[in-house]
Design a protein around this motif. Structure first.
Motif, PDB file in Angstrom:
ATOM      1  N   PHE A   2       8.285 -11.935  -7.069  1.00 38.03           N
ATOM      2  CA  PHE A   2       8.556 -11.820  -8.504  1.00 38.03           C
ATOM      3  C   PHE A   2       7.228 -11.599  -9.229  1.00 38.03           C
ATOM      4  CE2 PHE A   2      11.749 -14.770  -6.724  1.00 38.03           C
ATOM      5  CZ  PHE A   2      12.900 -14.034  -6.979  1.00 38.03           C
ATOM      6  N   PRO A   3       6.838 -10.358  -9.427  1.00 33.68           N
ATOM      7  CA  PRO A   3       5.520 -10.070 -10.001  1.00 33.68           C
ATOM      8  C   PRO A   3       5.309 -10.627 -11.400  1.00 33.68           C
ATOM      9  CG  PRO A   3       6.901  -8.098  -9.975  1.00 33.68           C
ATOM     10  CD  PRO A   3       7.622  -9.134  -9.159  1.00 33.68           C
ATOM     11  N   VAL A   4       6.409 -10.934 -12.095  1.00 30.20           N
ATOM     12  CA  VAL A   4       6.284 -11.462 -13.445  1.00 30.20           C
ATOM     13  C   VAL A   4       5.588 -12.818 -13.448  1.00 30.20           C
ATOM     14  CG1 VAL A   4       8.516 -12.634 -13.444  1.00 30.20           C
ATOM     15  CG2 VAL A   4       7.562 -11.817 -15.601  1.00 30.20           C
ATOM     16  N   LEU A   5       5.587 -13.494 -12.288  1.00 30.29           N
ATOM     17  CA  LEU A   5       4.953 -14.815 -12.188  1.00 30.29           C
ATOM     18  C   LEU A   5       3.447 -14.719 -11.949  1.00 30.29           C
ATOM     19  CD1 LEU A   5       7.591 -16.721 -10.021  1.00 30.29           C
ATOM     20  CD2 LEU A   5       7.241 -16.842 -12.489  1.00 30.29           C
ATOM     21  N   GLY A   6       2.935 -13.516 -11.751  1.00 28.39           N
ATOM     22  CA  GLY A   6       1.504 -13.343 -11.510  1.00 28.39           C
ATOM     23  C   GLY A   6       0.631 -13.920 -12.612  1.00 28.39           C
ATOM     24  N   PRO A   7       0.866 -13.562 -13.881  1.00 24.62           N
ATOM     25  CA  PRO A   7       0.054 -14.132 -14.964  1.00 24.62           C
ATOM     26  C   PRO A   7       0.161 -15.654 -15.049  1.00 24.62           C
ATOM     27  CG  PRO A   7       1.231 -12.188 -15.727  1.00 24.62           C
ATOM     28  CD  PRO A   7       1.770 -12.510 -14.368  1.00 24.62           C
ATOM     29  N   VAL A   8       1.353 -16.189 -14.746  1.00 26.48           N
ATOM     30  CA  VAL A   8       1.526 -17.644 -14.776  1.00 26.48           C
ATOM     31  C   VAL A   8       0.657 -18.299 -13.704  1.00 26.48           C
ATOM     32  CG1 VAL A   8       3.182 -19.534 -14.656  1.00 26.48           C
ATOM     33  CG2 VAL A   8       3.884 -17.322 -15.595  1.00 26.48           C
ATOM     34  N   ALA A   9       0.627 -17.695 -12.521  1.00 27.25           N
ATOM     35  CA  ALA A   9      -0.202 -18.223 -11.443  1.00 27.25           C
ATOM     36  C   ALA A   9      -1.678 -18.204 -11.827  1.00 27.25           C
ATOM     37  CB  ALA A   9       0.018 -17.427 -10.162  1.00 27.25           C
ATOM     38  N   VAL A  10      -2.095 -17.149 -12.490  1.00 23.73           N
ATOM     39  CA  VAL A  10      -3.496 -17.045 -12.914  1.00 23.73           C
ATOM     40  C   VAL A  10      -3.836 -18.114 -13.945  1.00 23.73           C
ATOM     41  CG1 VAL A  10      -5.180 -15.578 -14.088  1.00 23.73           C
ATOM     42  CG2 VAL A  10      -3.633 -14.578 -12.390  1.00 23.73           C
ATOM     43  N   VAL A  11      -2.947 -18.311 -14.916  1.00 21.89           N
ATOM     44  CA  VAL A  11      -3.181 -19.321 -15.955  1.00 21.89           C
ATOM     45  C   VAL A  11      -3.231 -20.716 -15.339  1.00 21.89           C
ATOM     46  CG1 VAL A  11      -2.207 -20.428 -17.996  1.00 21.89           C
ATOM     47  CG2 VAL A  11      -2.188 -17.939 -17.805  1.00 21.89           C
ATOM     48  N   PHE A  12      -2.289 -21.018 -14.467  1.00 20.76           N
ATOM     49  CA  PHE A  12      -2.274 -22.323 -13.801  1.00 20.76           C
ATOM     50  C   PHE A  12      -3.551 -22.517 -12.982  1.00 20.76           C
ATOM     51  CE2 PHE A  12       2.327 -24.019 -13.635  1.00 20.76           C
ATOM     52  CZ  PHE A  12       2.525 -23.644 -14.950  1.00 20.76           C
ATOM     53  N   GLY A  13      -3.963 -21.458 -12.283  1.00 19.95           N
ATOM     54  CA  GLY A  13      -5.169 -21.558 -11.471  1.00 19.95           C
ATOM     55  C   GLY A  13      -6.411 -21.809 -12.301  1.00 19.95           C
ATOM     56  N   LEU A  14      -6.514 -21.145 -13.450  1.00 21.14           N
ATOM     57  CA  LEU A  14      -7.678 -21.341 -14.315  1.00 21.14           C
ATOM     58  C   LEU A  14      -7.709 -22.760 -14.880  1.00 21.14           C
ATOM     59  CD1 LEU A  14      -7.703 -17.923 -16.225  1.00 21.14           C
ATOM     60  CD2 LEU A  14      -9.328 -18.699 -14.492  1.00 21.14           C
ATOM     61  N   ILE A  15      -6.544 -23.266 -15.283  1.00 17.55           N
ATOM     62  CA  ILE A  15      -6.476 -24.635 -15.809  1.00 17.55           C
ATOM     63  C   ILE A  15      -6.871 -25.632 -14.727  1.00 17.55           C
ATOM     64  CG2 ILE A  15      -4.926 -26.423 -16.689  1.00 17.55           C
ATOM     65  CD1 ILE A  15      -3.311 -24.213 -18.041  1.00 17.55           C
ATOM     66  N   ALA A  16      -6.335 -25.429 -13.518  1.00 12.25           N
ATOM     67  CA  ALA A  16      -6.654 -26.335 -12.408  1.00 12.25           C
ATOM     68  C   ALA A  16      -8.128 -26.272 -12.045  1.00 12.25           C
ATOM     69  CB  ALA A  16      -5.791 -25.984 -11.198  1.00 12.25           C
ATOM     70  N   LEU A  17      -8.701 -25.081 -12.095  1.00 12.17           N
ATOM     71  CA  LEU A  17     -10.106 -24.914 -11.734  1.00 12.17           C
ATOM     72  C   LEU A  17     -11.022 -25.630 -12.713  1.00 12.17           C
ATOM     73  CD1 LEU A  17     -11.676 -23.500  -9.485  1.00 12.17           C
ATOM     74  CD2 LEU A  17     -11.932 -21.525 -10.986  1.00 12.17           C
ATOM     75  N   ARG A  18     -10.644 -25.627 -13.984  1.00 15.31           N
ATOM     76  CA  ARG A  18     -11.444 -26.318 -14.992  1.00 15.31           C
ATOM     77  C   ARG A  18     -11.406 -27.830 -14.811  1.00 15.31           C
ATOM     78  NH1 ARG A  18     -13.194 -24.126 -19.679  1.00 15.31           N
ATOM     79  NH2 ARG A  18     -12.716 -26.087 -20.766  1.00 15.31           N
ATOM     80  N   LYS A  19     -10.343 -28.335 -14.195  1.00 18.98           N
ATOM     81  CA  LYS A  19     -10.207 -29.780 -14.015  1.00 18.98           C
ATOM     82  C   LYS A  19     -11.014 -30.312 -12.843  1.00 18.98           C
ATOM     83  CE  LYS A  19      -5.548 -30.316 -15.964  1.00 18.98           C
ATOM     84  NZ  LYS A  19      -4.163 -30.772 -15.679  1.00 18.98           N
ATOM     85  N   VAL A  20     -11.395 -29.450 -11.914  1.00 16.19           N
ATOM     86  CA  VAL A  20     -12.047 -29.906 -10.682  1.00 16.19           C
ATOM     87  C   VAL A  20     -13.339 -30.657 -11.015  1.00 16.19           C
ATOM     88  CG1 VAL A  20     -13.176 -29.165  -8.546  1.00 16.19           C
ATOM     89  CG2 VAL A  20     -11.051 -28.079  -9.292  1.00 16.19           C
ATOM     90  N   ASP A  21     -13.441 -31.876 -10.507  1.00 16.34           N
ATOM     91  CA  ASP A  21     -14.631 -32.707 -10.729  1.00 16.34           C
ATOM     92  C   ASP A  21     -14.712 -33.722  -9.597  1.00 16.34           C
ATOM     93  OD1 ASP A  21     -16.750 -34.199 -11.576  1.00 16.34           O
ATOM     94  OD2 ASP A  21     -15.883 -34.797 -13.503  1.00 16.34           O
TER      95      ASP A  21
END
Length: 262
Positions: free
Chosen positions: A199-218
């Motif tokens: 479902f390619p429509v979920l691509g942007p959602v995956a990117v947004v989730f990944g960016l949010i998760a990446l910012r949390k890494v500590d």
């Protein structure tokens, strides 16, 4: 001005005793009596009791004695077995009714958290399979074996052992905590990234989730926040899946739109 050069640090709670270390959270001096080690890190007594410091113990207590998914599945399966008992009784197949009744007793005890039922659940499919094979043919041995493998997996499952109040190692507890609690947004990003190829429509959602998760890494936070690799993988998969769909189906969609009447 009084010089402090050469002054030996004293314990915050026992000023008459020399400090042997420093609490890694509050920075207070602690003596040997006050020193508390939590997962290889030195803390004072008060800081060691904070839930974010001893987060694995907090996590363990949260799950201690609480039913997990496997317990509920066994409970539902027990209801199905009881229906089988009733059917066997109505058909007059008393030996099978007794075998199923024994399995239902084990399943019910397992759902209620009786420790003996953990072991009994592993052997119940074996007994039922052998009894069923003796009455209806060897084909039931296959079903018994498959149920045995499933029961053994449940027996070894860390989460299920916590339900039965069975102690688990710190390594196992950390693995379970990492799977269930540590930066779940990264796990969702990775899952959505794979789904993007369907479902390619979920691509942007995956990117947004990944960016949010990446910012949390500590890694220095308490508890530490990790799974940066999952966040990055989710971003890459989200972008890659979307680009792949555009390359494969973009020209087809464009040609279809061009053939539409104006």
């Amino acid at each position: 001005m009084v010089s402090l050069v050469g002054v030996t640090p004293r314990c915050a709670l026992h000023p008459e005793v020399e400090a042997g270390g420093t609490c890694q959270r509050c920075g207070g001096f602690v003596c040997e009596e006050c020193s508390t080690w939590v997962m290889g890190v030195l803390y004072c007594a008060s800081c060691s009791l904070r839930p974010e410091v001893n987060y694995l113990e907090t996590f363990r207590l949260k799950l201690w004695g609480r039913r997990d998914t496997n317990a509920w599945l066994v409970g539902v399966g027990t209801l199905a077995v009881l229906a089988g008992v009733l059917t066997a009784l109505l058909q007059g197949v008393w030996p099978m009714a007794l075998v199923l009744l024994g399995a239902a007793v084990v399943g019910g005890a397992f759902y209620l958290g009786k420790r003996w039922a953990r072991t009994a659940l592993v052997f119940t499919p074996v007994v039922a399979g052998v009894a069923g094979a003796a009455m209806f043919g060897p084909a039931l041995l296959v079903g018994g074996f498959l149920l045995f493998v499933t029961a053994l997996q449940i027996f070894l499952d860390t989460r299920n052992r916590l339900f039965f109040r069975v102690d688990v190692s710190e390594k196992e507890l950390r693995r379970l905590w990492d799977l269930r609690v540590n930066n779940p947004m990264a796990r969702h990003a990775l899952s959505l990234g794979f789904t993007t190829f369907i479902f390619p429509v979920l691509g942007p959602v995956a990117v947004v989730f990944g960016l949010i998760a990446l910012r949390k890494v500590d890694s220095r936070a308490r508890p530490p926040i990790g799974k940066g690799w999952q966040a990055v993988a989710g971003i890459l998969l989200g972008v890659g899946g979307t680009v792949l769909w555009l390359l494969l189906f973009g020209p087809l969609v464009k040609g279809f739109l061009e053939r539409l009447p104006a």
